[in-house]
Design a protein around this motif. Structure first.
Motif, PDB file in Angstrom:
ATOM      1  N   SER A  21       0.846  -1.187   0.000  1.00 55.81           N
ATOM      2  CA  SER A  21       0.000   0.000   0.000  1.00 55.81           C
ATOM      3  C   SER A  21       0.884   1.240   0.000  1.00 55.81           C
ATOM      4  N   SER A  30      -5.500  12.234  -7.049  1.00 53.73           N
ATOM      5  CA  SER A  30      -6.346  12.119  -8.241  1.00 53.73           C
ATOM      6  C   SER A  30      -5.757  12.851  -9.444  1.00 53.73           C
ATOM      7  N   ASN A  54      -7.305   7.928 -13.334  1.00 52.74           N
ATOM      8  CA  ASN A  54      -8.551   7.287 -12.908  1.00 52.74           C
ATOM      9  C   ASN A  54      -8.461   5.770 -12.911  1.00 52.74           C
ATOM     10  N   SER A  71      -3.411  -0.823  -8.529  1.00 51.81           N
ATOM     11  CA  SER A  71      -4.744  -0.230  -8.446  1.00 51.81           C
ATOM     12  C   SER A  71      -4.671   1.009  -7.565  1.00 51.81           C
ATOM     13  N   ARG A  72      -5.727   1.798  -7.614  1.00 49.87           N
ATOM     14  CA  ARG A  72      -5.735   3.014  -6.814  1.00 49.87           C
ATOM     15  C   ARG A  72      -7.135   3.283  -6.301  1.00 49.87           C
ATOM     16  N   ASP A  73      -7.197   3.923  -5.143  1.00 52.17           N
ATOM     17  CA  ASP A  73      -8.454   4.371  -4.559  1.00 52.17           C
ATOM     18  C   ASP A  73      -8.261   5.853  -4.260  1.00 52.17           C
ATOM     19  N   ASN A  74      -8.695   6.693  -5.176  1.00 54.95           N
ATOM     20  CA  ASN A  74      -8.473   8.132  -5.013  1.00 54.95           C
ATOM     21  C   ASN A  74      -9.208   8.683  -3.790  1.00 54.95           C
ATOM     22  N   LYS A  76      -9.466   7.235  -0.985  1.00 50.25           N
ATOM     23  CA  LYS A  76      -8.626   6.939   0.178  1.00 50.25           C
ATOM     24  C   LYS A  76      -7.210   7.475   0.008  1.00 50.25           C
ATOM     25  N   THR A  78      -4.831   6.402  -1.833  1.00 53.82           N
ATOM     26  CA  THR A  78      -3.964   5.244  -1.656  1.00 53.82           C
ATOM     27  C   THR A  78      -3.821   4.485  -2.970  1.00 53.82           C
ATOM     28  N   TYR A  80      -2.170   0.731  -4.557  1.00 48.30           N
ATOM     29  CA  TYR A  80      -1.847  -0.622  -4.125  1.00 48.30           C
ATOM     30  C   TYR A  80      -1.049  -1.361  -5.190  1.00 48.30           C
TER      31      TYR A  80
END
Length: 120
Positions: A21, A30, A54, A71-74, A76, A78, A80
């Motif tokens: 992470s 973002s 995105n 992968s990404r979680d904008n 959060k 974060t 990965y």
């Protein structure tokens, strides 16, 4: 400037999995291209994977294609790196990086790295 902190590294047997992470602070990711790099002892730092703003576009080094997933979680802030079917040659310090420019542009912000060791 965005600050990046990696976590999730460790010691794993060959064939195992780890998920790294990268938590960002200071700015929202973002607007950044995000990437994972790695550096093994005595070798140069090489890119492992890259992901667009995105998550719609990804790039993988040939050596990890089909085994690693970025992968990404904008929401959060974060990013990965899921690493499956790990091999001893994957042993390295893994770095998270951020690029505020074009998709294939240089990365200007770096984390401190997290050690991944794969035993045979």
């Amino acid at each position: 400037q965005v600050q990046l902190v990696e976590s999730g590294g460790g010691l794993v047997q060959a064939g195992g999995s780890l998920r790294l992470s990268c938590a960002a602070s200071g700015r929202t990711i973002s607007s950044y291209i995000m990437g994972w790099f790695r550096q093994a002892p005595g070798k140069e730092r090489d890119i492992v994977a890259r992901i667009s703003w995105n998550g719609g576009s990804t790039y993988y080094a040939n050596s990890v294609k089909g085994r690693f997933t970025i992968s990404r979680d904008n929401a959060k802030n974060t990013v990965y790196l899921q690493m499956n079917s790990l091999k001893p040659e994957d042993t390295a310090v893994y770095y998270c990086a951020a690029n505020r420019g074009s998709y294939y542009g240089p990365f200007g912000s770096w984390g401190q790295g997290t050690q991944v060791t794969v035993s045979s």
